[in-house]
Design a protein around this motif. Structure first.
Motif, PDB file in Angstrom:
ATOM      1  N   LEU A  54     -54.150  -9.150  26.134  1.00  0.00           N
ATOM      2  CA  LEU A  54     -54.929  -9.594  24.977  1.00  0.00           C
ATOM      3  C   LEU A  54     -54.780  -8.585  23.847  1.00  0.00           C
ATOM      4  N   ASP A  55     -54.250  -9.037  22.722  1.00  0.00           N
ATOM      5  CA  ASP A  55     -54.029  -8.165  21.565  1.00  0.00           C
ATOM      6  C   ASP A  55     -55.176  -8.357  20.576  1.00  0.00           C
ATOM      7  N   GLU A  56     -56.102  -7.412  20.550  1.00  0.00           N
ATOM      8  CA  GLU A  56     -57.258  -7.467  19.649  1.00  0.00           C
ATOM      9  C   GLU A  56     -57.967  -8.829  19.725  1.00  0.00           C
ATOM     10  N   PRO A  57     -58.434  -9.245  20.899  1.00  0.00           N
ATOM     11  CA  PRO A  57     -59.008 -10.592  21.040  1.00  0.00           C
ATOM     12  C   PRO A  57     -60.320 -10.801  20.298  1.00  0.00           C
ATOM     13  N   THR A  58     -60.959  -9.714  19.834  1.00  0.00           N
ATOM     14  CA  THR A  58     -62.248  -9.870  19.149  1.00  0.00           C
ATOM     15  C   THR A  58     -62.137  -9.659  17.642  1.00  0.00           C
ATOM     16  N   ALA A  59     -60.910  -9.529  17.128  1.00  0.00           N
ATOM     17  CA  ALA A  59     -60.725  -9.269  15.693  1.00  0.00           C
ATOM     18  C   ALA A  59     -61.377 -10.370  14.854  1.00  0.00           C
ATOM     19  N   GLY A  60     -62.182  -9.958  13.896  1.00  0.00           N
ATOM     20  CA  GLY A  60     -62.793 -10.908  12.962  1.00  0.00           C
ATOM     21  C   GLY A  60     -64.027 -11.623  13.464  1.00  0.00           C
ATOM     22  N   LEU A  61     -64.437 -11.359  14.716  1.00  0.00           N
ATOM     23  CA  LEU A  61     -65.621 -12.033  15.259  1.00  0.00           C
ATOM     24  C   LEU A  61     -66.890 -11.241  14.943  1.00  0.00           C
ATOM     25  N   ASP A  62     -68.024 -11.953  14.894  1.00  0.00           N
ATOM     26  CA  ASP A  62     -69.291 -11.253  14.708  1.00  0.00           C
ATOM     27  C   ASP A  62     -69.658 -10.544  16.014  1.00  0.00           C
ATOM     28  N   PRO A  63     -70.655  -9.641  15.983  1.00  0.00           N
ATOM     29  CA  PRO A  63     -70.971  -8.852  17.194  1.00  0.00           C
ATOM     30  C   PRO A  63     -71.254  -9.696  18.427  1.00  0.00           C
ATOM     31  N   LYS A  64     -71.986 -10.799  18.268  1.00  0.00           N
ATOM     32  CA  LYS A  64     -72.288 -11.634  19.437  1.00  0.00           C
ATOM     33  C   LYS A  64     -71.017 -12.281  19.973  1.00  0.00           C
ATOM     34  N   GLY A  65     -70.181 -12.802  19.068  1.00  0.00           N
ATOM     35  CA  GLY A  65     -68.925 -13.426  19.484  1.00  0.00           C
ATOM     36  C   GLY A  65     -68.024 -12.438  20.190  1.00  0.00           C
TER      37      GLY A  65
END
Length: 285
Positions: free
Chosen positions: A167-178
Motif C-alpha cells: 500500500l503506497d500512502e493509502p491514507t493520503a488526502g483522507l480526514d483523520p477518521k477516514g
C-alpha cells in the motif's frame, strides 16, 4: 521468505545527461507474514522500490526474488506474480473504472480466469474484509467518499487472494477518521489473513502504531532497518535526512530531561500513557 532483493539498482535515463540513480545496491529480505513500514522523504526511492516487488519495474542491475524464484528469469509468469503480490497505489481511486462497485472488484478475479460466480464470491468476500457495507455494492465507485473508494480499491486487490499486500500512502488526502478506519482495516487484514503487508507512509505515528519493522530509505539506499523502537531511537539521525520520529518520542525525551524517569523508547500514545502513569504512581508512593 516472501520477497528478496539482491544488489538491486535502478537508474532512470541511463547513459544520458539526465541519468538518475533511484535505487542503489539495495539488499532486502521480507519474511512471509511481516508488517513492514517504509518511510523516507520525497524522492528517497520508496515508490520505485515497491514497484520492483511485483515486476512493474525491472532493475537496471541486481535480482528480485519471490519465494526464492527470480521474477525476471525466462518463462516466469509476471501475471501470476501480480496476483500474489498486490499493489494499491497512492490515490487508489484512480484505479477504479467499472460502472458499479461489485463489477470493479470482480475485474481482477475474472482476469485470472475465474467464472462469473467465482469472481463474485471473491469480490463479496473482499469487500466485506475491506469493510465496505453491502448497500454500496451497486453504487458507482465515483459516487463514494474518499475513504470508501480506498476500500473498493483495496478490495479489488484482495479479491485476487494475494499473499503480499503493498500500500503506497493509502491514507493520503483522507480526514483523520477516514485515515484511522483504513489503517485499522489494514491491520485487521494482516491479522486475519496472515498476509505480508508493506505500508509506505509519511506518518510516523501511523508507522509506529502498526508495523513490526521499519525500512528507512534515503537517496535510493537503505538508511535504517529495524523495529520501530530501534529506528525511532535514532531520531536525531533521522532529522539529518529530513525525517522525524513520532511526536511522542520528543515529548518523552523532554519529560526525561525534566527529571521524570519515563520510558524514552515509548513510541505510541498508549505506551507513553502507561509509562507516565507508572512514574507518577511511583512518585505518589
Amino acid at each position: 521468505m516472501s520477497l528478496k532483493l539482491e544488489h538491486v539498482t535502478y537508474t532512470y535515463n541511463p547513459e544520458s545527461v539526465y541519468e538518475t540513480h533511484a535505487l542503489k545496491d539495495v539488499n532486502l529480505e521480507i519474511p512471509s507474514g511481516q508488517f513492514l513500514g517504509i518511510i523516507g522523504h520525497t524522492g528517497s526511492g520508496k515508490s520505485t522500490l515497491i514497484q520492483h516487488f511485483n515486476g512493474l519495474m525491472r532493475p537496471t542491475a541486481g535480482t528480485v526474488y519471490y519465494k526464492d524464484e527470480n521474477i525476471w528469469q525466462e518463462g516466469y509468469s509476471l501475471k501470476q506474480l501480480r496476483s500474489q503480490v498486490g499493489l494499491v497505489f497512492q490515490y487508489p481511486e484512480h484505479q477504479l473504472f467499472e460502472a458499479d462497485v461489485l463489477s470493479d472488484v470482480c475485474f481482477g478475479p475474472k482476469n485470472l480466469g475465474l467464472s462469473e460466480e467465482e469472481a463474485k464470491e471473491r469480490a463479496v468476500a473482499a469487500l466485506r474484509q475491506a469493510g465496505l457495507k453491502e448497500k454500496y455494492y451497486t453504487s458507482s465507485p465515483f459516487d463514494l467518499s474518499g475513504g470508501q473508494k480506498r476500500r473498493v480499491a483495496i478490495a479489488g486487490v484482495l479479491a485476487m487472494n494475494p499473499e503480499v499486500l503493498i500500500l503506497d500512502e493509502p491514507t493520503a488526502g483522507l480526514d483523520p477518521k477516514g485515515r484511522d478506519d483504513i489503517l485499522e482495516q489494514i491491520a485487521y487484514l494482516h491479522e486475519e489473513r496472515k498476509i505480508t503487508v508493506i505500508l509506505v507512509s509519511h506518518s510516523m505515528e501511523d508507522i509506529a502504531r502498526y508495523v513490526d519493522r521499519i525500512l528507512v530509505m534515503n537517496q535510493g539506499q537503505k538508511a535504517f532497518d529495524g523495529t520501530p523502537k530501534e529506528v525511532f531511537a535514532k531520531y536525531k539521525e533521522l532529522e539529518t535526512i529530513g525525517l522525524a520520529a513520532p511526536q511522542i518520542t520528543y515529548i518523552m525525551h523532554d519529560l526525561y530531561d525534566a527529571g521524570l524517569a519515563v520510558d524514552t523508547q515509548a513510541i505510541t500514545i498508549e505506551e507513553a500513557k502507561e509509562s507516565i502513569l507508572n512514574v507518577l504512581g511511583g512518585l505518589k508512593s
